[in-house]
Design a protein around this motif. Structure first.
Motif, mmCIF file in Angstrom:
data_model
loop_
_atom_site.group_PDB
_atom_site.id
_atom_site.type_symbol
_atom_site.label_atom_id
_atom_site.label_comp_id
_atom_site.label_asym_id
_atom_site.label_seq_id
_atom_site.Cartn_x
_atom_site.Cartn_y
_atom_site.Cartn_z
ATOM 1 N N THR A 1 8.354 6.262 1.621
ATOM 2 C CA THR A 1 8.671 7.513 1.096
ATOM 3 C C THR A 1 7.978 8.541 1.528
ATOM 4 O OG1 THR A 1 9.591 6.366 -0.826
ATOM 5 C CG2 THR A 1 9.566 8.626 -1.145
ATOM 6 N N GLN A 2 6.920 8.564 1.604
ATOM 7 C CA GLN A 2 5.555 9.489 1.973
ATOM 8 C C GLN A 2 5.732 9.715 3.257
ATOM 9 O OE1 GLN A 2 1.692 9.279 0.683
ATOM 10 N NE2 GLN A 2 0.906 10.004 2.414
ATOM 11 N N LEU A 3 6.041 8.821 4.336
ATOM 12 C CA LEU A 3 6.036 9.296 5.781
ATOM 13 C C LEU A 3 7.354 10.112 5.927
ATOM 14 C CD1 LEU A 3 4.690 5.736 7.239
ATOM 15 C CD2 LEU A 3 3.476 7.986 7.226
ATOM 16 N N ASP B 1 -0.927 -1.926 -1.302
ATOM 17 C CA ASP B 1 -1.730 -0.937 -1.855
ATOM 18 C C ASP B 1 -2.982 -0.390 -0.932
ATOM 19 O OD1 ASP B 1 -2.590 0.535 -4.242
ATOM 20 O OD2 ASP B 1 -4.131 -1.082 -4.734
ATOM 21 N N ALA B 2 -3.361 -1.397 -0.207
ATOM 22 C CA ALA B 2 -4.478 -1.003 0.873
ATOM 23 C C ALA B 2 -3.944 -0.302 2.070
ATOM 24 C CB ALA B 2 -5.227 -2.103 1.090
ATOM 25 N N LEU B 3 -2.823 -0.600 2.317
ATOM 26 C CA LEU B 3 -2.222 0.209 3.636
ATOM 27 C C LEU B 3 -2.137 1.749 3.056
ATOM 28 C CD1 LEU B 3 -1.291 -0.571 6.548
ATOM 29 C CD2 LEU B 3 1.106 -0.507 5.776
ATOM 30 N N ALA B 4 -1.854 1.838 1.857
ATOM 31 C CA ALA B 4 -1.424 3.220 1.621
ATOM 32 C C ALA B 4 -2.719 4.041 1.682
ATOM 33 C CB ALA B 4 -0.910 3.199 0.341
ATOM 34 N N THR B 5 -3.989 3.566 1.657
ATOM 35 C CA THR B 5 -5.073 4.269 1.664
ATOM 36 C C THR B 5 -5.233 5.278 2.511
ATOM 37 O OG1 THR B 5 -6.014 2.427 0.590
ATOM 38 C CG2 THR B 5 -7.768 4.051 1.076
ATOM 39 N N TYR B 6 -4.981 4.972 3.930
ATOM 40 C CA TYR B 6 -5.215 5.771 5.137
ATOM 41 C C TYR B 6 -4.144 6.879 5.002
ATOM 42 C CZ TYR B 6 -4.914 7.660 9.678
ATOM 43 O OH TYR B 6 -5.004 8.354 10.778
ATOM 44 N N TYR B 7 -2.712 6.548 4.738
ATOM 45 C CA TYR B 7 -1.897 7.639 5.186
ATOM 46 C C TYR B 7 -2.039 8.739 3.786
ATOM 47 C CZ TYR B 7 0.048 4.248 8.161
ATOM 48 O OH TYR B 7 0.158 3.077 9.206
ATOM 49 N N CYS C 1 -1.885 10.337 -2.744
ATOM 50 C CA CYS C 1 -0.755 11.293 -2.341
ATOM 51 C C CYS C 1 0.555 10.753 -3.051
ATOM 52 C CB CYS C 1 -0.836 11.860 -0.928
ATOM 53 S SG CYS C 1 0.086 13.309 -0.719
ATOM 54 N N VAL C 2 1.506 10.830 -2.245
ATOM 55 C CA VAL C 2 2.953 10.565 -2.623
ATOM 56 C C VAL C 2 2.817 9.148 -2.919
ATOM 57 C CG1 VAL C 2 5.377 10.605 -1.662
ATOM 58 C CG2 VAL C 2 3.985 12.562 -1.568
ATOM 59 N N ALA C 3 2.584 8.161 -2.037
ATOM 60 C CA ALA C 3 2.736 6.865 -2.175
ATOM 61 C C ALA C 3 2.568 6.415 -3.497
ATOM 62 C CB ALA C 3 2.028 6.087 -1.257
ATOM 63 N N HIS C 4 1.371 6.707 -3.994
ATOM 64 C CA HIS C 4 0.934 6.362 -5.481
ATOM 65 C C HIS C 4 1.830 7.124 -6.593
ATOM 66 C CE1 HIS C 4 -2.209 3.712 -4.141
ATOM 67 N NE2 HIS C 4 -2.268 3.345 -5.312
ATOM 68 N N GLN D 1 3.399 -3.849 -4.258
ATOM 69 C CA GLN D 1 4.682 -3.710 -3.970
ATOM 70 C C GLN D 1 5.463 -2.323 -4.141
ATOM 71 O OE1 GLN D 1 5.727 -7.252 -6.191
ATOM 72 N NE2 GLN D 1 6.803 -8.221 -4.485
ATOM 73 N N LYS D 2 5.388 -1.692 -5.205
ATOM 74 C CA LYS D 2 5.635 -0.486 -5.357
ATOM 75 C C LYS D 2 5.203 0.671 -4.504
ATOM 76 C CE LYS D 2 5.807 -2.164 -10.105
ATOM 77 N NZ LYS D 2 5.588 -2.116 -11.373
ATOM 78 N N VAL D 3 3.820 0.616 -4.215
ATOM 79 C CA VAL D 3 3.126 1.210 -3.478
ATOM 80 C C VAL D 3 3.453 1.465 -2.037
ATOM 81 C CG1 VAL D 3 0.859 1.842 -2.266
ATOM 82 C CG2 VAL D 3 0.894 1.264 -4.997
ATOM 83 N N ALA D 4 3.946 0.057 -1.630
ATOM 84 C CA ALA D 4 4.226 -0.146 -0.354
ATOM 85 C C ALA D 4 5.706 0.763 0.056
ATOM 86 C CB ALA D 4 4.541 -1.519 0.049
ATOM 87 N N PHE D 5 6.595 0.518 -0.868
ATOM 88 C CA PHE D 5 7.955 1.480 -0.863
ATOM 89 C C PHE D 5 7.590 3.009 -0.885
ATOM 90 C CE2 PHE D 5 11.725 3.859 -2.208
ATOM 91 C CZ PHE D 5 12.463 3.436 -1.134
#
Ligand SMILES: [Zn+2]
Length: 381
Positions: A292-294, A182-188, A262-265, A284-288
Motif C-alpha cells: 500500500t505504501q509503495l 515486519d522487518a522488510l517494511a523497516t527500510y521502506y 510510515c504508512v506500512a505500520h 502479515q498485516k505490515v507486509a500488505f
C-alpha cells in the motif's frame, strides 16, 4: 511526533546476544552487566517446555534466585499491571520475558510500571523472530479483543536481548514469515521518514546509522529470507537463519525505532479494525501495508514487483483476502483507511498530506497488483 529541535537520535539495547543454545548463557550474560536479582521470568508453556531447564540451570549457576509467572496471553494494560504487581511482591530487580512479541511488550510495560528502568531491569528473550519488539523501548498495547489500543514509550531499552536460535528454529513457520514482513517494511518506512525529514520514534532526526541498518536489513531479507523459511521446515539452525534472525530482531528493531515508521505500520493498525484479521500476525498485516505504501508514494513498478515476488516466495499476503478481508466491501476498506490515518499515526510522516480517499485507492490498487501477480504465477505454472 514533533521533536523540539533537529538533533539526531539513535538508541539501542545495551547488549545483544544471539546463537545456538544461547539460553545456557543467560545468567553469565546478566552477570557481565552487573544485573541484580531476584529475577522473575515471565513466559508461556511452549518456551518453558523448550528452554525452562536451560534458564533455570543458567540463572542458578550464576547465583540468581528466580521465580516464574505465566503470561495471560494478550498484551493489555491489565496484564502489564498484573505482571508489575507480581514483580513488586517478589521484590524483583530483573524481569525476563521468554516468548513472542506480546509477552515481551507486556513485561516491558510492567517494568515501566514498577519504575523508570532503574528500579527493575529488563531482559528480553524472544523465542520467535516475528516482530520488532525484542530490541525496542516501545510497547504496543492491545484491547482484550486483540484490536490495537496504544503505543507506550519506556525510558529505557532492554538491558540485555538474548536470542536462542535453537528455539527460533523450532518456532512456527508463520511466525518467522510474519517477522520477515515486519522487518522488510523497516527500510521502506525509514526511507520515507528520511526524505520527509520527519522525526523517528525517539522524537529526533535520523542518523546515517539508522538508515544504513535499515538497508542492510532489507538486503539480508531479500537474499536469505526464503532459505531461512526452508530451514524452519526441518528445524535447522543455518547461517541463513542466523542472518535472518539478526535482521528480523536486531536490525529491524533498531531500524524502525531510530529510523521511524510510515504508512506500512499505519495500514497494519488500520487492518486491526477488522476482526477477521485478528488471527493473522503483525508482520502479515505490515507486509500488505508495504505494498500500500509503495503505491501511495508512486514508487517505480520494479520496486513493487520486488516486494510482491518476496511476499509470494516466503508466503506473505499479496491481497486483502490473504488477511481475511473482502476488498469489495467498501465499508471494510474505508474503515481500514480511516483508522490508518487517525491522529498520531505514522502515515502522517509522508512528505505530503495523505487523505482517506488516497489511502482507500492505494489499498485497492495494492490488492489489485497482488491479485494480478498471483494470477500470472498461476498461469505460468
Ligand atoms: Zn512492526
Amino acid at each position: 511526533m514533533s521533536g523540539s529541535n533537529n538533533l539526531k537520535v539513535f538508541s539501542s539495547p545495551e547488549r545483544y546476544v544471539q546463537g545456538r543454545n544461547a539460553t545456557h548463557q543467560l545468567g553469565n550474560e546478566m552477570k557481565k552487566l552487573a544485573m541484580k536479582g531476584p529475577v522473575v521470568v515471565v513466559t508461556t508453556a511452549t518456551p518453558k517446555k523448550l528452554l525452562g531447564e536451560a534458564w533455570t540451570t543458567s540463572l542458578k549457576d550464576a547465583g540468581y534466585e528466580h521465580t516464574e509467572l505465566l503470561f495471560g496471553g494478550t498484551c493489555t494494560a491489565a496484564e502489564a499491571q498484573r505482571i508489575a504487581d507480581h514483580a513488586v511482591t517478589q521484590n524483583a530487580k530483573t524481569l525476563v520475558a521468554f516468548g513472542g512479541g506480546q509477552i515481551i511488550d507486556a513485561v516491558r510495560a510492567a517494568v515501566g510500571l514498577v519504575g523508570d528502568g532503574s528500579v527493575c531491569e529488563f531482559v528480553s528473550c524472544p523465542t520467535v523472530a516475528s516482530t520488532d519488539a525484542p530490541c525496542s523501548a516501545l510497547c504496543v498495547m492491545y484491547h482484550e479483543d486483540h484490536s490495537f489500543h496504544e503505543y507506550r514509550f519506556m525510558c529505557r531499552h532492554p538491558t540485555l536481548v538474548l536470542v536462542d536460535t535453537t528455539a527460533v528454529a523450532k518456532s512456527p513457520v508463520r511466525m518467522l514469515v510474519g517477522g520477515l514482513g515486519d522487518a522488510l517494511a523497516t527500510y521502506y518506512e525509514a526511507r520515507t521518514v528520511h526524505e520527509a525529514h520527519a522525526d523517528n520514534f525517539l522524537g529526533g532526526k535520523q542518523t546515517e546509522t539508522a538508515i544504513a541498518l535499515s538497508k542492510l536489513c532489507c538486503d539480508i531479507l531479500l537474499e536469505d529470507g526464503p532459505a531461512a523459511v526452508e530451514s524452519l521446515y526441518c528445524q535447522a539452525v543455518t547461517p541463513a537463519l542466523e542472518r535472518v534472525v539478526e535482521a528480523n530482531t536486531l536490525l529491524s528493531g533498531l531500524g524502525f525505532e531510530s529510523g521511524g515508521l510510515c504508512v506500512a505500520h499505519s495500514v497494519h493498525n488500520g487492518l486491526t479494525s477488522q476482526k477477521e484479521t485478528a488471527t493473522y500476525t503483525h508482520g502479515q498485516k505490515v507486509a500488505f501495508g508495504i505494498l500500500t505504501q509503495l503505491i501511495l508514494e508512486g514508487r517505480p513498478r520494479e520496486e513493487l514487483d520486488t516486494v510482491l515476488e518476496f511476499n509470494h516466495k516466503v508466503g506473505l499476503p499479496l491481497v486483502l483476502s490473504g488477511l481475511g478481508v473482502d476488498v469489495s466491501s467498501e465499508k471494510a476498506v474505508c474503515e481500514i483507511a480511516e483508522r490508518s490515518l487517525a491522529p498520531g499515526e505514522s502515515a502522517h510522516n509522508e512528505p505530503f498530506e495523505v487523505t482517506v480517499d488516497m489511502m482507500v485507492d492505494a489499498i485497492r490498487a495494492a490488492d489489485q497488483a497482488g491479485a494480478k501477480f498471483l494470477k500470472e504465477k498461476e498461469v505460468s505454472k
